[in-house]
Scaffold this motif. Structure first.
Motif, PDB file in Angstrom:
ATOM      1  N   ALA A 112       1.207  -1.523  -0.161  1.00  8.94           N
ATOM      2  CA  ALA A 112      -0.023   0.324   0.234  1.00  8.94           C
ATOM      3  C   ALA A 112       1.002   1.674  -0.037  1.00  8.94           C
ATOM      4  O   ALA A 112       1.581   1.383   0.439  1.00  8.94           O
ATOM      5  N   PHE A 113       0.568   1.914  -1.222  1.00 12.46           N
ATOM      6  CA  PHE A 113       1.400   2.851  -0.751  1.00 12.46           C
ATOM      7  C   PHE A 113       0.782   4.616  -0.942  1.00 12.46           C
ATOM      8  O   PHE A 113      -0.291   4.509  -0.955  1.00 12.46           O
ATOM      9  N   ARG A 114       1.323   5.181   0.179  1.00  8.18           N
ATOM     10  CA  ARG A 114       0.973   6.853  -0.630  1.00  8.18           C
ATOM     11  C   ARG A 114       0.877   7.575  -1.852  1.00  8.18           C
ATOM     12  O   ARG A 114       2.101   7.197  -2.387  1.00  8.18           O
ATOM     13  N   LYS A 115       0.084   7.818  -2.643  1.00  7.79           N
ATOM     14  CA  LYS A 115      -0.024   8.472  -3.981  1.00  7.79           C
ATOM     15  C   LYS A 115       1.581   8.805  -4.524  1.00  7.79           C
ATOM     16  O   LYS A 115       2.647   9.118  -5.286  1.00  7.79           O
ATOM     17  N   GLN A 116       1.848   9.871  -3.333  1.00 11.08           N
ATOM     18  CA  GLN A 116       2.883  10.514  -3.597  1.00 11.08           C
ATOM     19  C   GLN A 116       3.927  10.053  -3.602  1.00 11.08           C
ATOM     20  O   GLN A 116       5.118  10.193  -4.471  1.00 11.08           O
ATOM     21  N   ALA A 117       4.545   9.359  -2.398  1.00 14.69           N
ATOM     22  CA  ALA A 117       5.477   7.874  -2.728  1.00 14.69           C
ATOM     23  C   ALA A 117       5.558   7.362  -4.390  1.00 14.69           C
ATOM     24  O   ALA A 117       6.655   7.042  -4.153  1.00 14.69           O
ATOM     25  N   LEU A 118       4.337   6.557  -4.628  1.00 12.43           N
ATOM     26  CA  LEU A 118       4.437   6.155  -5.896  1.00 12.43           C
ATOM     27  C   LEU A 118       5.073   7.113  -7.002  1.00 12.43           C
ATOM     28  O   LEU A 118       6.046   6.529  -7.516  1.00 12.43           O
ATOM     29  N   LEU A 119       4.121   7.998  -7.013  1.00 13.71           N
ATOM     30  CA  LEU A 119       5.251   9.390  -7.373  1.00 13.71           C
ATOM     31  C   LEU A 119       6.053   9.578  -7.945  1.00 13.71           C
ATOM     32  O   LEU A 119       7.188   9.318  -9.105  1.00 13.71           O
ATOM     33  N   ASP A 120       6.983   9.536  -6.449  1.00 12.88           N
ATOM     34  CA  ASP A 120       8.786   9.890  -6.409  1.00 12.88           C
ATOM     35  C   ASP A 120       9.417   8.551  -6.839  1.00 12.88           C
ATOM     36  O   ASP A 120      10.125   8.715  -6.955  1.00 12.88           O
ATOM     37  N   PHE A 121       8.865   7.507  -6.527  1.00 12.32           N
ATOM     38  CA  PHE A 121       9.584   6.177  -7.048  1.00 12.32           C
ATOM     39  C   PHE A 121       9.757   6.410  -8.597  1.00 12.32           C
ATOM     40  O   PHE A 121      10.743   5.920  -9.140  1.00 12.32           O
ATOM     41  N   TYR A 122       8.316   7.016  -9.084  1.00 18.98           N
ATOM     42  CA  TYR A 122       8.294   6.632 -10.760  1.00 18.98           C
ATOM     43  C   TYR A 122       9.604   7.530 -11.184  1.00 18.98           C
ATOM     44  O   TYR A 122      10.403   7.616 -12.082  1.00 18.98           O
ATOM     45  N   ARG A 123      10.089   8.623 -11.019  1.00 18.40           N
ATOM     46  CA  ARG A 123      11.017   9.732 -11.117  1.00 18.40           C
ATOM     47  C   ARG A 123      12.382   9.651 -11.667  1.00 18.40           C
ATOM     48  O   ARG A 123      13.107   9.248 -11.297  1.00 18.40           O
ATOM     49  N   LEU A 124      12.440   8.656  -9.811  1.00 17.84           N
ATOM     50  CA  LEU A 124      13.677   8.606  -9.310  1.00 17.84           C
ATOM     51  C   LEU A 124      14.176   6.792 -10.488  1.00 17.84           C
ATOM     52  O   LEU A 124      13.527   6.280 -10.685  1.00 17.84           O
ATOM     53  N   GLU A 164      11.997  -4.556  -6.475  1.00 17.42           N
ATOM     54  CA  GLU A 164      11.746  -3.162  -6.765  1.00 17.42           C
ATOM     55  C   GLU A 164      11.947  -2.603  -5.811  1.00 17.42           C
ATOM     56  O   GLU A 164      12.088  -0.768  -5.422  1.00 17.42           O
ATOM     57  N   GLN A 165      10.812  -2.626  -3.860  1.00 13.45           N
ATOM     58  CA  GLN A 165      11.351  -2.181  -2.787  1.00 13.45           C
ATOM     59  C   GLN A 165      12.370  -2.151  -2.301  1.00 13.45           C
ATOM     60  O   GLN A 165      12.139  -0.551  -1.263  1.00 13.45           O
ATOM     61  N   LEU A 166      13.456  -2.232  -2.811  1.00 14.36           N
ATOM     62  CA  LEU A 166      15.045  -1.423  -2.658  1.00 14.36           C
ATOM     63  C   LEU A 166      15.324  -0.532  -3.098  1.00 14.36           C
ATOM     64  O   LEU A 166      15.898   0.558  -2.520  1.00 14.36           O
ATOM     65  N   ARG A 167      14.267   0.480  -4.290  1.00 18.25           N
ATOM     66  CA  ARG A 167      14.598   1.472  -4.731  1.00 18.25           C
ATOM     67  C   ARG A 167      14.202   2.337  -3.544  1.00 18.25           C
ATOM     68  O   ARG A 167      14.198   3.900  -3.310  1.00 18.25           O
ATOM     69  N   TYR A 168      12.756   1.887  -2.822  1.00 19.19           N
ATOM     70  CA  TYR A 168      12.220   2.169  -2.015  1.00 19.19           C
ATOM     71  C   TYR A 168      13.236   3.145  -0.345  1.00 19.19           C
ATOM     72  O   TYR A 168      13.365   4.121  -0.575  1.00 19.19           O
ATOM     73  N   LEU A 169      13.853   2.248  -0.124  1.00 24.03           N
ATOM     74  CA  LEU A 169      14.835   2.310   1.080  1.00 24.03           C
ATOM     75  C   LEU A 169      15.900   3.221   0.227  1.00 24.03           C
ATOM     76  O   LEU A 169      16.722   3.707   1.143  1.00 24.03           O
ATOM     77  N   GLU A 170      16.953   2.984  -1.306  1.00 23.18           N
ATOM     78  CA  GLU A 170      17.803   3.473  -1.192  1.00 23.18           C
ATOM     79  C   GLU A 170      17.128   4.707  -0.629  1.00 23.18           C
ATOM     80  O   GLU A 170      18.814   5.673  -1.312  1.00 23.18           O
TER      81      GLU A 170
END
Length: 245
Positions: A181-193, A205-211
């Motif tokens: 489950a994502f906050r929408k903004q966290a998901l959009l941040d992921f998309y742009r990084l 892919e979850q490692l991108r969030y942690l990195e």
């Protein structure tokens, strides 16, 4: 709080091509997953987002809602982010297309994480459950996760983590269930990084969030699921479907 479920569905799976279109008790795997998500009655809407006209047609022809991806994507999160970027929503639940045996209770627990997160400390929430069988622990198809004392993920790996240099010290091995489950903004941040080295190495892919410093709150559940990664997994799922009839 508007909450939707999105099921990323790629046709050309590396380990098991076309697995989402395999028959599972008279219906395809992807259709069963879609119907199971709707049946929870937890979501304001449910969509399948896919790069495949075959999967798109399968959902739409069965009166479901599907979205075709515009771009090529490396991960399910990227695919979902493209689909929801212009939607007026708060929380997006990513239900894996190869997880047809969805249980309502752990999804409710994920959603509750955000309802209780009054200080907005949580960017994502996901599920895990304890495994004890050594073969399961060592299987690289089973993604393991370790957390801090507050339940936030420290790392995910296909390898055994932590490594048992010392045994009998109370270590619990936790298998990650690929429902987020994502906050929408966290998901959009992921998309742009851009993807970094850990994600590229483990293909997680979850490692991108942690990195990039995002906080993933893990929820322990007793409800394991049958993810269909291999033909052998499909046979297990067919036996389970048969036993439920």
């Amino acid at each position: 709080m508007k909450i939707i479920a999105v099921i990323p569905a790629r046709y050309a799976s590396t380990r098991f091509p076309a697995k989402l279109m395999q028959d599972l008790g008279g219906k395809t795997v992807i259709l069963r997953t879609y119907e199971a998500a709707i049946a929870t009655q937890l979501f304001d809407d449910v969509f399948v987002v896919t790069d495949s006209s075959i999967i798109f047609d399968e959902i739409v022809s069965n009166n479901g809602k599907a979205i075709m991806s515009i771009k090529e994507h490396e991960s399910g999160s990227d695919r979902i982010a493209e689909a929801v970027q212009d939607m007026n929503i708060d929380i997006v639940v990513n239900v894996q297309g190869d997880e047809p045996f969805i249980n309502k209770k752990p999804l409710e627990e994920l959603i509750t994480v955000f309802k209780n997160d009054t200080e907005n400390k949580v960017d994502l929430a996901s599920l895990m459950f304890q495994i004890t069988d050594k073969e399961e622990i060592n299987n690289p198809n089973n993604v393991k996760v370790i957390t801090d004392q507050q339940g936030f993920a420290l790392y995910f790996s296909r390898s055994v983590i932590p490594f048992p240099r010392e045994e009998n010290v109370g270590v619990r091995y936790m298998k990650h269930i690929g429902i987020y489950a994502f906050r929408k903004q966290a998901l959009l941040d992921f998309y742009r990084l851009p993807m970094l080295s850990l994600e590229a190495s483990e293909k997680l892919e979850q490692l991108r969030y942690l990195e990039y410093g995002k906080r993933i709150r893990m929820v322990e559940t007793e409800h394991g699921s049958i993810g269909i990664d291999t033909p052998e997994d499909l046979e297990k799922a067919r036996k389970l479907i048969g036993s439920l009839k």
